[in-house]
Design a protein around this motif. Sequence first.
Motif, short mmCIF file in Angstrom:
data_model
loop_
_atom_site.label_atom_id
_atom_site.label_comp_id
_atom_site.label_asym_id
_atom_site.label_seq_id
_atom_site.Cartn_x
_atom_site.Cartn_y
_atom_site.Cartn_z
N SER A 24 0.84 -1.20 0.00
CA SER A 24 0.00 0.00 0.00
C SER A 24 0.88 1.26 0.00
CB SER A 24 -0.92 -0.01 1.22
OG SER A 24 -0.17 0.18 2.38
N ARG A 25 0.24 2.38 -0.15
CA ARG A 25 0.95 3.66 -0.16
C ARG A 25 0.96 4.34 1.20
NH1 ARG A 25 2.08 5.38 -5.36
NH2 ARG A 25 0.96 4.26 -6.98
N LEU A 26 0.80 3.57 2.23
CA LEU A 26 0.83 4.12 3.59
C LEU A 26 2.25 4.56 3.94
CD1 LEU A 26 -1.38 1.54 5.47
CD2 LEU A 26 -1.96 3.89 4.93
N PRO A 27 2.41 5.46 4.91
CA PRO A 27 3.76 5.83 5.34
C PRO A 27 4.51 4.64 5.95
CG PRO A 27 2.10 6.96 6.65
CD PRO A 27 1.38 6.20 5.61
N ALA A 30 3.50 3.26 9.41
CA ALA A 30 2.31 2.39 9.46
C ALA A 30 2.64 0.99 8.95
CB ALA A 30 1.19 3.00 8.63
N LYS A 31 3.56 0.88 8.03
CA LYS A 31 3.94 -0.44 7.52
C LYS A 31 4.71 -1.26 8.56
CE LYS A 31 4.05 1.04 2.73
NZ LYS A 31 4.85 1.20 1.53
N TRP A 32 5.43 -0.59 9.42
CA TRP A 32 6.20 -1.27 10.45
C TRP A 32 5.39 -1.52 11.72
CZ3 TRP A 32 10.85 -3.56 10.39
CH2 TRP A 32 11.67 -3.32 9.30
N ALA A 33 4.18 -0.98 11.80
CA ALA A 33 3.39 -1.07 13.03
C ALA A 33 3.09 -2.52 13.46
CB ALA A 33 2.10 -0.27 12.89
N PRO A 34 2.67 -3.43 12.58
CA PRO A 34 2.41 -4.80 13.05
C PRO A 34 3.65 -5.49 13.59
CG PRO A 34 1.40 -4.47 10.91
CD PRO A 34 2.26 -3.27 11.18
#
Length: 99
Positions: A24-27, A30-34
């Motif tokens: 996705s195009r999320l920052p 947010a991609k590292w959050a999980p």
Amino acid sequence: MEGLIFFFLLPLAAGAVQYPLTRSRLPRRAKWAPAALVALVGIICLGGMTELLPLPQTYLLSQNAWIAFPDYYHVGLLCLPALLGLGLGALFAVDMSEQ
């Protein structure tokens, strides 16, 4: 059944969460959050296992077991395949985006 959940279903579910999140195009945060959340839970459980953190001694997950371990042992153990699945999901997503 527990082996199937531990070695296959949990990493597959974690990878299925991470794969679309990575594409996705999320920052980046947010991609590292999980992965950060699972690692934080694993570190907290490790602190309980080594008695550095005073975690409650609940036995809900192993109440009928022959040898009962506190619940944070089970949760901490499940963090390892979840982190593996998150890493594999991110790796496959990056590999697919380069092709």
